[in-house]
Design a protein around this motif. Sequence first.
Motif, PDB file in Angstrom:
ATOM      1  N   VAL A  80       0.861  -1.174   0.000  1.00 52.72           N
ATOM      2  CA  VAL A  80       0.000   0.000   0.000  1.00 52.72           C
ATOM      3  C   VAL A  80       0.905   1.234   0.000  1.00 52.72           C
ATOM      4  O   VAL A  80       1.764   1.379   0.864  1.00 52.72           O
ATOM      5  CB  VAL A  80      -0.928   0.015   1.230  1.00 52.72           C
ATOM      6  N   VAL A  81       0.718   2.092  -1.003  1.00 51.58           N
ATOM      7  CA  VAL A  81       1.484   3.329  -1.129  1.00 51.58           C
ATOM      8  C   VAL A  81       0.526   4.480  -1.422  1.00 51.58           C
ATOM      9  O   VAL A  81      -0.662   4.261  -1.701  1.00 51.58           O
ATOM     10  CB  VAL A  81       2.541   3.238  -2.256  1.00 51.58           C
ATOM     11  N   PHE A  82       1.066   5.703  -1.391  1.00 55.18           N
ATOM     12  CA  PHE A  82       0.265   6.870  -1.737  1.00 55.18           C
ATOM     13  C   PHE A  82      -0.337   6.681  -3.124  1.00 55.18           C
ATOM     14  O   PHE A  82       0.341   6.271  -4.058  1.00 55.18           O
ATOM     15  CB  PHE A  82       1.137   8.138  -1.728  1.00 55.18           C
ATOM     16  N   GLY A  83      -1.628   6.947  -3.257  1.00 55.36           N
ATOM     17  CA  GLY A  83      -2.327   6.825  -4.530  1.00 55.36           C
ATOM     18  C   GLY A  83      -2.964   5.476  -4.765  1.00 55.36           C
ATOM     19  O   GLY A  83      -3.809   5.332  -5.643  1.00 55.36           O
ATOM     20  N   ALA A  84      -2.565   4.477  -3.989  1.00 53.62           N
ATOM     21  CA  ALA A  84      -3.130   3.132  -4.165  1.00 53.62           C
ATOM     22  C   ALA A  84      -4.592   3.105  -3.725  1.00 53.62           C
ATOM     23  O   ALA A  84      -5.010   3.853  -2.842  1.00 53.62           O
ATOM     24  CB  ALA A  84      -2.329   2.117  -3.362  1.00 53.62           C
ATOM     25  N   THR A  85      -5.340   2.217  -4.344  1.00 53.30           N
ATOM     26  CA  THR A  85      -6.723   1.966  -3.938  1.00 53.30           C
ATOM     27  C   THR A  85      -6.710   0.649  -3.173  1.00 53.30           C
ATOM     28  O   THR A  85      -6.219  -0.360  -3.682  1.00 53.30           O
ATOM     29  CB  THR A  85      -7.648   1.895  -5.162  1.00 53.30           C
ATOM     30  N   VAL A  86      -7.235   0.685  -1.954  1.00 56.19           N
ATOM     31  CA  VAL A  86      -7.132  -0.456  -1.051  1.00 56.19           C
ATOM     32  C   VAL A  86      -8.527  -0.918  -0.632  1.00 56.19           C
ATOM     33  O   VAL A  86      -9.336  -0.119  -0.174  1.00 56.19           O
ATOM     34  CB  VAL A  86      -6.325  -0.079   0.217  1.00 56.19           C
TER      35      VAL A  86
ATOM     36  N   THR B 167     -13.652   0.305   0.300  1.00 54.24           N
ATOM     37  CA  THR B 167     -12.527   0.570  -0.596  1.00 54.24           C
ATOM     38  C   THR B 167     -12.175   2.048  -0.504  1.00 54.24           C
ATOM     39  O   THR B 167     -13.053   2.902  -0.597  1.00 54.24           O
ATOM     40  CB  THR B 167     -12.892   0.201  -2.049  1.00 54.24           C
ATOM     41  N   TYR B 168     -10.889   2.323  -0.307  1.00 51.90           N
ATOM     42  CA  TYR B 168     -10.403   3.699  -0.207  1.00 51.90           C
ATOM     43  C   TYR B 168      -9.215   3.892  -1.135  1.00 51.90           C
ATOM     44  O   TYR B 168      -8.396   2.988  -1.297  1.00 51.90           O
ATOM     45  CB  TYR B 168      -9.921   4.015   1.210  1.00 51.90           C
ATOM     46  N   GLN B 169      -9.117   5.100  -1.679  1.00 47.75           N
ATOM     47  CA  GLN B 169      -7.898   5.502  -2.359  1.00 47.75           C
ATOM     48  C   GLN B 169      -7.179   6.458  -1.423  1.00 47.75           C
ATOM     49  O   GLN B 169      -7.796   7.353  -0.846  1.00 47.75           O
ATOM     50  CB  GLN B 169      -8.174   6.199  -3.693  1.00 47.75           C
ATOM     51  N   ILE B 170      -5.879   6.284  -1.261  1.00 41.51           N
ATOM     52  CA  ILE B 170      -5.090   7.132  -0.374  1.00 41.51           C
ATOM     53  C   ILE B 170      -4.565   8.307  -1.192  1.00 41.51           C
ATOM     54  O   ILE B 170      -3.815   8.111  -2.155  1.00 41.51           O
ATOM     55  CB  ILE B 170      -3.948   6.335   0.284  1.00 41.51           C
ATOM     56  N   VAL B 171      -4.992   9.513  -0.817  1.00 45.24           N
ATOM     57  CA  VAL B 171      -4.683  10.716  -1.589  1.00 45.24           C
ATOM     58  C   VAL B 171      -4.129  11.816  -0.685  1.00 45.24           C
ATOM     59  O   VAL B 171      -4.042  11.644   0.531  1.00 45.24           O
ATOM     60  CB  VAL B 171      -5.951  11.228  -2.319  1.00 45.24           C
TER      61      VAL B 171
END
Length: 158
Positions: free
Chosen positions: A86-92, A104-108
């Motif tokens: 999991v990194v910045f911008g990934a959808t988890v 489901t979240y995208q990290i922004v």
Amino acid sequence: MSKVPLTVAGATKLREELEELKTVTRPRIINAISEARAHGDLKENAEYHAAKEQQSFAEGRIAEIEGKLANAQIIDVTKVDANGKVVFGATVEIEDIGSEKRVTYQIVGEDEANIKEGRISIGSPIARALIGKEVEDIVTVKAPAGNVEYEIIAVHYV
């Protein structure tokens, strides 16, 4: 000043807003000010004062966006080789172990976060717990109601 992470989509959205402010909003306000000036006495001219207030707001927003873009580190998650982490911008996609509810979240970046659209800030407790983890890892998030455990179901780089 340190660079602030921003997704490609977030940077595009800011650039579009900046373009709109500079090419549509600013000229409209300048026109409104000149029309209001033509009406005479500026001390008691409500249209003039309203237009000047709009101008102040628009110019402040232009400066704010330009500053954000100047200090942005734009990250294209589709070009990041994160090896399933999991990194910045990934959808988890995660599952609450207690309730078995999946989200489901995208990290922004901070400015892009919108929980209703499934985008969470890199600085949020959930995102901080997820960063660096992989599918099937269990993460514990400290929530106001107590600790919540999540299992990572999937990680996407879209």
